[in-house]
Design an enzyme around this catalytic site. Structure first.
Site, PDB file in Angstrom:
ATOM      1  N   HIS A   1      -1.344   3.367   6.380  1.00  0.00           N
ATOM      2  CA  HIS A   1      -1.143   2.117   6.612  1.00  0.00           C
ATOM      3  C   HIS A   1      -0.731   1.904   8.132  1.00  0.00           C
ATOM      4  O   HIS A   1      -0.503   0.634   8.385  1.00  0.00           O
ATOM      5  CB  HIS A   1       0.165   1.614   5.659  1.00  0.00           C
ATOM      6  CG  HIS A   1       0.014   0.269   5.354  1.00  0.00           C
ATOM      7  ND1 HIS A   1       0.501  -0.353   3.973  1.00  0.00           N
ATOM      8  CD2 HIS A   1      -0.594  -0.843   5.890  1.00  0.00           C
ATOM      9  CE1 HIS A   1       0.323  -1.553   3.973  1.00  0.00           C
ATOM     10  NE2 HIS A   1      -0.392  -2.024   5.026  1.00  0.00           N
TER      11      HIS A   1
ATOM     12  N   ASP B   1       2.220  -4.112  -1.721  1.00  0.00           N
ATOM     13  CA  ASP B   1       2.493  -2.495  -1.286  1.00  0.00           C
ATOM     14  C   ASP B   1       3.904  -2.293  -2.133  1.00  0.00           C
ATOM     15  O   ASP B   1       4.373  -3.007  -2.437  1.00  0.00           O
ATOM     16  CB  ASP B   1       2.931  -2.627   0.083  1.00  0.00           C
ATOM     17  CG  ASP B   1       2.821  -0.982   0.871  1.00  0.00           C
ATOM     18  OD1 ASP B   1       3.236  -0.221   0.015  1.00  0.00           O
ATOM     19  OD2 ASP B   1       2.442  -0.907   1.948  1.00  0.00           O
TER      20      ASP B   1
ATOM     21  N   HIS C   1       5.916  -0.264  -1.118  1.00  0.00           N
ATOM     22  CA  HIS C   1       6.825   0.248  -0.040  1.00  0.00           C
ATOM     23  C   HIS C   1       7.022  -1.148   1.085  1.00  0.00           C
ATOM     24  O   HIS C   1       6.169  -1.807   1.262  1.00  0.00           O
ATOM     25  CB  HIS C   1       6.428   1.535   0.823  1.00  0.00           C
ATOM     26  CG  HIS C   1       6.270   2.456  -0.264  1.00  0.00           C
ATOM     27  ND1 HIS C   1       4.980   2.815  -0.618  1.00  0.00           N
ATOM     28  CD2 HIS C   1       6.837   3.587  -0.743  1.00  0.00           C
ATOM     29  CE1 HIS C   1       4.783   3.647  -1.307  1.00  0.00           C
ATOM     30  NE2 HIS C   1       6.163   4.498  -1.450  1.00  0.00           N
TER      31      HIS C   1
ATOM     32  N   ASP D   1       7.282  -0.786   4.272  1.00  0.00           N
ATOM     33  CA  ASP D   1       6.950  -0.361   5.532  1.00  0.00           C
ATOM     34  C   ASP D   1       7.973  -0.942   6.760  1.00  0.00           C
ATOM     35  O   ASP D   1       7.303  -1.365   7.924  1.00  0.00           O
ATOM     36  CB  ASP D   1       5.854  -0.655   5.616  1.00  0.00           C
ATOM     37  CG  ASP D   1       4.642  -0.035   4.821  1.00  0.00           C
ATOM     38  OD1 ASP D   1       5.183   1.125   4.407  1.00  0.00           O
ATOM     39  OD2 ASP D   1       3.459  -0.084   4.595  1.00  0.00           O
TER      40      ASP D   1
ATOM     41  N   HIS E   1       3.148   5.559   9.175  1.00  0.00           N
ATOM     42  CA  HIS E   1       2.723   4.521   8.100  1.00  0.00           C
ATOM     43  C   HIS E   1       4.090   3.992   7.395  1.00  0.00           C
ATOM     44  O   HIS E   1       3.737   2.668   6.634  1.00  0.00           O
ATOM     45  CB  HIS E   1       1.706   5.288   7.278  1.00  0.00           C
ATOM     46  CG  HIS E   1       2.456   6.236   6.238  1.00  0.00           C
ATOM     47  ND1 HIS E   1       1.836   6.670   4.833  1.00  0.00           N
ATOM     48  CD2 HIS E   1       3.717   6.848   6.140  1.00  0.00           C
ATOM     49  CE1 HIS E   1       2.962   7.303   4.219  1.00  0.00           C
ATOM     50  NE2 HIS E   1       3.739   7.554   4.804  1.00  0.00           N
TER      51      HIS E   1
ATOM     52  N   ASP F   1      -2.109  -2.443   0.264  1.00  0.00           N
ATOM     53  CA  ASP F   1      -2.086  -0.782   0.103  1.00  0.00           C
ATOM     54  C   ASP F   1      -2.433  -0.542  -1.259  1.00  0.00           C
ATOM     55  O   ASP F   1      -1.560  -0.992  -2.204  1.00  0.00           O
ATOM     56  CB  ASP F   1      -0.573  -0.359   0.611  1.00  0.00           C
ATOM     57  CG  ASP F   1      -0.444   1.076   0.599  1.00  0.00           C
ATOM     58  OD1 ASP F   1      -0.898   1.510  -0.185  1.00  0.00           O
ATOM     59  OD2 ASP F   1       0.520   1.279   1.318  1.00  0.00           O
TER      60      ASP F   1
ATOM     61  N   ASP G   1      -1.160   1.816  -3.092  1.00  0.00           N
ATOM     62  CA  ASP G   1      -0.187   2.263  -3.967  1.00  0.00           C
ATOM     63  C   ASP G   1       0.647   1.036  -4.517  1.00  0.00           C
ATOM     64  O   ASP G   1       1.686   1.258  -5.270  1.00  0.00           O
ATOM     65  CB  ASP G   1       0.476   3.304  -3.171  1.00  0.00           C
ATOM     66  CG  ASP G   1       1.487   2.645  -2.004  1.00  0.00           C
ATOM     67  OD1 ASP G   1       2.028   1.242  -2.072  1.00  0.00           O
ATOM     68  OD2 ASP G   1       1.887   3.259  -1.118  1.00  0.00           O
TER      69      ASP G   1
ATOM     70  N   GLU H   1      -4.820   3.288   2.484  1.00  0.00           N
ATOM     71  CA  GLU H   1      -4.195   4.508   1.512  1.00  0.00           C
ATOM     72  C   GLU H   1      -4.973   5.111   0.506  1.00  0.00           C
ATOM     73  O   GLU H   1      -4.397   5.536  -0.377  1.00  0.00           O
ATOM     74  CB  GLU H   1      -2.605   4.034   1.240  1.00  0.00           C
ATOM     75  CG  GLU H   1      -1.701   3.705   2.374  1.00  0.00           C
ATOM     76  CD  GLU H   1      -1.211   4.880   3.192  1.00  0.00           C
ATOM     77  OE1 GLU H   1      -1.491   6.129   2.825  1.00  0.00           O
ATOM     78  OE2 GLU H   1      -0.510   4.775   4.046  1.00  0.00           O
TER      79      GLU H   1
END
Length: 299
Positions: free
Chosen positions: A99, A122, A124, A126, A139, A226, A228, A271
């Protein structure tokens, strides 16, 4: 109908686990270009940005900003390509890679305008910096960098700081945030929809609000997708999986609503790690989501 330009960024410099550099190839192999052409788009694949492998750079690194110089160089190259694609009136579709590539994508967008919204799909946030990162992996920092928080070498890429306005940035699908990262999210004032809120209110309501925030007074939306964000049962081939993620139908509904908004101006898909995947399932899922994003419907 705008034309789409595919740009591959086979970088795992910002990630702690190897293999995500093969993400662009996996997504291409899953039939991305053919799927978009089937939807009626003119598509041109511009190939890959040249990315050094970590083994090429064994010199001492900043433990809090791993591969800083290399990430900066890749981001500058991507910035130039994205800027050119946008200036030609096309949609850049950037394939990662980890990312950290979004630093370059958003810098390239900012060279034409900082007046666009961002939806960050996402698990997360980030939103780490060198001061808050537990890993030193860049990332985990691209959204912070794009908002003007972080090392000067990163926030200055593209010559515009910040790249986006926090009032037009939305996080969706969040379920793993570091404590100090949460403080920066609050300080920046960006809207964050956790999985708990999605559970309680439903993806349709969340995306309706997210799109309104990202389009309020802007010229369009950059989607940073992303894989994930999805539950690991659907997308096992990611470097930092987190249980309890977005379901299959929630993911497609989100993309379908973004498509209906007619506001998408640029996209990152990041990712995908084939080494950790099962029969390229995650890349196939990425292609399916991109199809929904660009208008595929049941009827």
């Amino acid at each position: 109908m705008k034309e789409i330009r595919i740009i591959g960024v086979p970088s795992d410099l910002g990630q702690g686990r190897r293999g995500v550099d093969m993400g662009p190839s996996a997504i291409r192999y899953a039939g991305l270009e053919a799927a978009l052409k089937h939807l009626g788009y003119q598509v041109k694949d511009l190939g890959n940005i040249n990315v050094p492998t970590p083994e090429m750079h064994e010199q001492a690194q900043n433990a809090k900003l791993r591969y800083l110089n290399e990430v900066k160089a890749v981001s500058e190259s991507l910035c130039g390509m994205v800027s050119t694609v946008v200036s030609e009136g096309h949609i850049p579709l950037v394939l990662g890679g980890d990312h950290s590539i979004a630093i370059g994508s958003l810098a390239g967008m900012a060279q034409s305008s900082t007046n666009y919204g961002v939806i960050w799909f996402d698990a997360h946030g980030d939103m780490n910096t060198a001061e808050t990162t537990p890993s030193g992996n860049i990332h985990g920092m691209p959204l912070a960098v794009s908002l003007g928080y972080g090392h000067d070498d990163l926030i200055s890429i593209g010559g515009v700081t910040p790249k986006v306005k926090p009032e037009n940035v939305v996080l969706v699908g969040i379920r793993s945030i570091d404590a100090d990262e949460a403080k920066l999210i609050a300080k920046a004032g960006i809207r964050c929809y956790t999985m708990s809120e999605i559970d309680q209110r439903g993806m349709a309501v969340v995306m309706e609000e997210a799109i309104q925030i990202a389009t309020n007074g802007t010229d369009g939306i950059h989607l940073s997708l992303d894989l994930d964000a999805l539950d690991p049962t659907l997308a096992p081939g990611v470097g930092t999986p987190v249980n309890g993620g977005v379901t299959y139908r929630e993911g497609h509904l989100a993309m379908e609503m973004l498509s209906a908004s007619n506001a998408i101006v640029s996209v990152d898909v990041v990712e995908v790690n084939p080494i950790l995947d099962e029969q390229n399932r995650t890349a196939l899922m990425a292609v399916e989501l991109v199809e929904s994003l660009f208008g595929k419907t049941v009827l």
